[in-house]
Write a protein that holds these residues in place. Structure first.
Motif, PDB file in Angstrom:
ATOM      1  N   MET A 172       0.841  -1.205   0.000  1.00  0.00           N
ATOM      2  CA  MET A 172       0.000   0.000   0.000  1.00  0.00           C
ATOM      3  C   MET A 172       0.870   1.246   0.000  1.00  0.00           C
ATOM      4  O   MET A 172       1.882   1.301   0.691  1.00  0.00           O
ATOM      5  CB  MET A 172      -0.840   0.040   1.281  1.00  0.00           C
ATOM      6  N   GLY A 173       0.445   2.247  -0.764  1.00  0.00           N
ATOM      7  CA  GLY A 173       1.129   3.536  -0.700  1.00  0.00           C
ATOM      8  C   GLY A 173       2.335   3.652  -1.623  1.00  0.00           C
ATOM      9  O   GLY A 173       2.896   4.727  -1.761  1.00  0.00           O
ATOM     10  N   THR A 174       2.751   2.555  -2.260  1.00  0.00           N
ATOM     11  CA  THR A 174       3.914   2.636  -3.156  1.00  0.00           C
ATOM     12  C   THR A 174       3.457   3.004  -4.570  1.00  0.00           C
ATOM     13  O   THR A 174       2.288   2.814  -4.929  1.00  0.00           O
ATOM     14  CB  THR A 174       4.661   1.291  -3.220  1.00  0.00           C
ATOM     15  N   LEU A 175       4.400   3.532  -5.360  1.00  0.00           N
ATOM     16  CA  LEU A 175       4.086   3.878  -6.753  1.00  0.00           C
ATOM     17  C   LEU A 175       3.618   2.626  -7.506  1.00  0.00           C
ATOM     18  O   LEU A 175       2.660   2.670  -8.279  1.00  0.00           O
ATOM     19  CB  LEU A 175       5.329   4.485  -7.423  1.00  0.00           C
ATOM     20  N   GLY A 176       4.290   1.514  -7.237  1.00  0.00           N
ATOM     21  CA  GLY A 176       3.906   0.251  -7.882  1.00  0.00           C
ATOM     22  C   GLY A 176       2.443  -0.076  -7.622  1.00  0.00           C
ATOM     23  O   GLY A 176       1.704  -0.457  -8.528  1.00  0.00           O
ATOM     24  N   ARG A 177       2.032   0.086  -6.364  1.00  0.00           N
ATOM     25  CA  ARG A 177       0.654  -0.221  -5.995  1.00  0.00           C
ATOM     26  C   ARG A 177      -0.336   0.685  -6.738  1.00  0.00           C
ATOM     27  O   ARG A 177      -1.379   0.251  -7.223  1.00  0.00           O
ATOM     28  CB  ARG A 177       0.489  -0.088  -4.480  1.00  0.00           C
ATOM     29  N   HIS A 178      -0.002   1.996  -6.831  1.00  0.00           N
ATOM     30  CA  HIS A 178      -0.882   2.917  -7.557  1.00  0.00           C
ATOM     31  C   HIS A 178      -1.070   2.459  -8.995  1.00  0.00           C
ATOM     32  O   HIS A 178      -2.174   2.475  -9.524  1.00  0.00           O
ATOM     33  CB  HIS A 178      -0.289   4.338  -7.582  1.00  0.00           C
ATOM     34  N   ILE A 179       0.034   2.054  -9.606  1.00  0.00           N
ATOM     35  CA  ILE A 179      -0.046   1.649 -11.014  1.00  0.00           C
ATOM     36  C   ILE A 179      -0.885   0.379 -11.167  1.00  0.00           C
ATOM     37  O   ILE A 179      -1.791   0.308 -11.987  1.00  0.00           O
ATOM     38  CB  ILE A 179       1.367   1.446 -11.627  1.00  0.00           C
ATOM     39  N   VAL A 180      -0.602  -0.635 -10.316  1.00  0.00           N
ATOM     40  CA  VAL A 180      -1.395  -1.888 -10.434  1.00  0.00           C
ATOM     41  C   VAL A 180      -2.855  -1.643 -10.118  1.00  0.00           C
ATOM     42  O   VAL A 180      -3.725  -2.319 -10.652  1.00  0.00           O
ATOM     43  CB  VAL A 180      -0.930  -3.002  -9.453  1.00  0.00           C
ATOM     44  N   ASP A 181      -3.127  -0.705  -9.222  1.00  0.00           N
ATOM     45  CA  ASP A 181      -4.524  -0.428  -8.874  1.00  0.00           C
ATOM     46  C   ASP A 181      -5.249   0.367  -9.952  1.00  0.00           C
ATOM     47  O   ASP A 181      -6.401   0.728  -9.795  1.00  0.00           O
ATOM     48  CB  ASP A 181      -4.606   0.320  -7.535  1.00  0.00           C
ATOM     49  N   GLY A 182      -4.551   0.688 -11.034  1.00  0.00           N
ATOM     50  CA  GLY A 182      -5.222   1.294 -12.181  1.00  0.00           C
ATOM     51  C   GLY A 182      -5.251   2.814 -12.191  1.00  0.00           C
ATOM     52  O   GLY A 182      -6.141   3.407 -12.808  1.00  0.00           O
ATOM     53  N   ALA A 183      -4.297   3.457 -11.522  1.00  0.00           N
ATOM     54  CA  ALA A 183      -4.248   4.923 -11.547  1.00  0.00           C
ATOM     55  C   ALA A 183      -4.176   5.406 -12.997  1.00  0.00           C
ATOM     56  O   ALA A 183      -3.519   4.789 -13.836  1.00  0.00           O
ATOM     57  CB  ALA A 183      -3.018   5.408 -10.781  1.00  0.00           C
ATOM     58  N   GLU A 184      -4.896   6.514 -13.311  1.00  0.00           N
ATOM     59  CA  GLU A 184      -4.875   7.035 -14.687  1.00  0.00           C
ATOM     60  C   GLU A 184      -3.696   7.952 -14.903  1.00  0.00           C
ATOM     61  O   GLU A 184      -3.258   8.174 -16.029  1.00  0.00           O
ATOM     62  CB  GLU A 184      -6.182   7.781 -14.984  1.00  0.00           C
ATOM     63  N   GLU A 185      -3.207   8.494 -13.765  1.00  0.00           N
ATOM     64  CA  GLU A 185      -2.064   9.394 -13.850  1.00  0.00           C
ATOM     65  C   GLU A 185      -1.186   9.130 -12.642  1.00  0.00           C
ATOM     66  O   GLU A 185      -1.695   8.873 -11.554  1.00  0.00           O
ATOM     67  CB  GLU A 185      -2.564  10.837 -13.834  1.00  0.00           C
ATOM     68  N   VAL A 186       0.126   9.150 -12.828  1.00  0.00           N
ATOM     69  CA  VAL A 186       1.017   8.936 -11.678  1.00  0.00           C
ATOM     70  C   VAL A 186       2.108   9.998 -11.661  1.00  0.00           C
ATOM     71  O   VAL A 186       2.418  10.609 -12.690  1.00  0.00           O
ATOM     72  CB  VAL A 186       1.682   7.542 -11.706  1.00  0.00           C
ATOM     73  N   ARG A 187       2.669  10.193 -10.463  1.00  0.00           N
ATOM     74  CA  ARG A 187       3.748  11.153 -10.304  1.00  0.00           C
ATOM     75  C   ARG A 187       5.052  10.384 -10.192  1.00  0.00           C
ATOM     76  O   ARG A 187       5.206   9.523  -9.321  1.00  0.00           O
ATOM     77  CB  ARG A 187       3.482  11.920  -9.012  1.00  0.00           C
ATOM     78  N   ILE A 188       5.975  10.671 -11.107  1.00  0.00           N
ATOM     79  CA  ILE A 188       7.287  10.007 -11.060  1.00  0.00           C
ATOM     80  C   ILE A 188       8.366  11.078 -11.120  1.00  0.00           C
ATOM     81  O   ILE A 188       8.342  11.919 -12.025  1.00  0.00           O
ATOM     82  CB  ILE A 188       7.480   9.032 -12.240  1.00  0.00           C
ATOM     83  N   LEU A 189       9.285  11.078 -10.172  1.00  0.00           N
ATOM     84  CA  LEU A 189      10.375  12.049 -10.106  1.00  0.00           C
ATOM     85  C   LEU A 189       9.847  13.477 -10.238  1.00  0.00           C
ATOM     86  O   LEU A 189      10.376  14.293 -10.989  1.00  0.00           O
ATOM     87  CB  LEU A 189      11.417  11.751 -11.204  1.00  0.00           C
ATOM     88  N   GLY A 190       8.744  13.740  -9.543  1.00  0.00           N
ATOM     89  CA  GLY A 190       8.235  15.108  -9.476  1.00  0.00           C
ATOM     90  C   GLY A 190       7.362  15.555 -10.639  1.00  0.00           C
ATOM     91  O   GLY A 190       6.890  16.686 -10.657  1.00  0.00           O
TER      92      GLY A 190
END
Ligand SMILES: [Zn+2]
Length: 455
Positions: free
Chosen positions: A362-380
């Protein structure tokens, strides 16, 4: 669940079994507290394996006065040293980062802005490592011996049986460490035991039954072939120890069977590359199939197209290659490391695939992506997720409840007591109940810092 540590006192010696780092946010403060038992009063450490939740506090233990031997298999010693150096570097960077942030925000954190331990502290622990072989009877002190058994969890992992003789009586106790699984690639199956007086058994997946091993190769082949057809890349966030080597194993198998095209595969993690070198040096630990591959010049760590990248420049150059490539990089949950750069260049490309092969907390970038986030924040920066997101289950290196029960199935009689440890509260109590029902044995779940008299 993390921060594994047990003290065994017998015949006037004090042994510490594992010296793990706490990783859960709510327990991390314990890493900073003084050890409940002064390290200088410990005679030896027995280390089950090289995962950081089992070995990650060794440098602190040594800095605070421990001077005895650290017994473990030679593969564990080599891997633990790689992992401890990496952890120390992260601790140093973390401390710098925190100092800077607190200065900017003009405040103080709950802990000093110094690293938990430094690279120097890690290196100071290395001379204490004392390699042992599986099955060898190691004399720890008068009347106390230890025997390391293959746990089948990661390379070099052990279950440790300690035997104490006193006044003509003998008692034995098994520390399971983390228990692996049967019929896994590369590693041997876990050893089994005929008898023991006491046992501590882990319960990470004590409340779960793993899905029937899905055909990992089948799924991997499908992902490689379809991404190849789409002319995209395959980006695989992966842990450096065991998981990365297992992926290479499966790719090698698919290449030998001609089920995927000859694409370039980059292991873009210096730590994973160093750990892979340890695997190559310890082919005596491999199972039958893996030994056959090594003997016939078909090593999964040397197949055509596989490249290990070491420098950051080499890593960045990967992004300029046209045509389908696969990149295996850390960290496994996308919380740091080189994987972030590869995500930046691929997550917006519908033709690319991000392939997850491990648990995402929970709470990791990986988790956001697998959970189907439409947009993610990477390196700001924000990026829309357009790549295909795929997951292959079935890579777990922990025994589930039935496999843990199988481990106990060769015991000819009930242990005097069995302790369920190293699992979240729910998993531990659930597994304890399950074991009680199946065996009728005396089973308990110890509390943090609980003392138990074994007689
Ligand atoms: Zn482990």
């Amino acid at each position: 669940m993390t921060g594994s540590k047990y003290v065994l006192e017998a015949n006037n010696v004090r042994l510490l079994i594992d010296c793990g780092l706490y990783q859960e946010r709510e327990y991390r403060s314990r890493n900073w507290e003084p050890f409940p038992i002064p390290p200088s009063t410990l005679d030896a450490v027995l280390l089950t394996h090289a995962h950081v939740d089992h070995c990650g506090l060794l440098p602190k233990l040594v800095r605070e006065g421990f001077q005895g031997k650290i017994y473990c298999t030679d593969a564990s010693a080599e891997i633990a040293q790689i992992i401890l150096l990496d952890a120390a570097k992260l601790q140093e960077e973390d401390a710098e980062f925190k100092k800077e942030r607190h200065r900017r925000e003009n405040r103080k954190g709950p802990f000093p802005e110094i690293p938990l331990y430094t690279v120097g502290d890690a290196e100071a622990s290395f001379p204490l490592f004392t390699p042992v072989k599986y099955g060898e009877v190691v004399q720890i002190s008068e009347g106390v011996t230890a025997k390391f058994h293959d746990a089948g969890h990661v390379l070099g992992s052990s279950m440790i049986k300690v035997t104490v003789s006193q006044d003509g009586e003998r008692r034995s106790i098994i520390f399971s460490g983390d228990v692996g699984r049967w019929d896994r690639p590369i590693l041997q199956d876990p050893d089994m035991f005929n008898e023991t007086d006491f046992m501590l058994i882990e319960s990470t997946y004590g409340d779960r039954v793993h899905e029937d091993a899905p055909d990992v190769s089948e799924k991997l082949a499908e992902i490689v072939n379809s991404t190849w057809k789409a002319r995209g890349n395959i980006i695989v966030p992966s842990f450096a120890l065991q998981r990365s080597q297992e992926i290479m194993y499966h790719l090698n198998e698919l290449l030998i069977e001609n089920r995927i095209p000859h694409l370039m595969v980059f292991l873009d993690s210096p730590m994973a590359a160093r750990i892979t070198e340890v695997f190559k040096r310890h082919s005596e630990l491999f199972d039958k199939e893996m030994s056959w591959l090594m003997r016939h010049d078909r090593s999964p760590f040397d197949f055509t197209g596989l490249k290990m990248t070491h420098t950051v420049d080499e890593s960045k150059a990967i992004n300029h290659i046209s045509g389908t490539i696969m990149v295996i990089a850390g960290s496994g949950m996308c919380t740091g490391g080189r994987i972030k750069h590869h995500l930046v260049t691929n997550i917006t490309r519908p033709e690319s695939t991000i392939l997850f092969v491990g648990y995402q907390a929970m709470g990791t970038l990986g988790r956001h992506i697998v959970d189907g986030a439409e947009e993610v924040r990477i390196l700001g920066q924000h990026y829309p997720v357009r790549a295909r997101i795929a997951q292959i289950h079935g890579f777990s290196s922990h025994a589930d409840k039935n496999e843990l029960l199988r481990l106990l199935s060769e015991l000819k009689k009930a242990p005097r007591r069995l302790f369920v440890v190293h699992g979240e509260a729910g998993a531990a109590s659930n597994f304890g109940e399950f074991l009680r029902e199946k065996t009728g044995w005396d089973i308990s779940i110890p509390e943090y810092k609980e003392e138990v008299l074994l007689d």
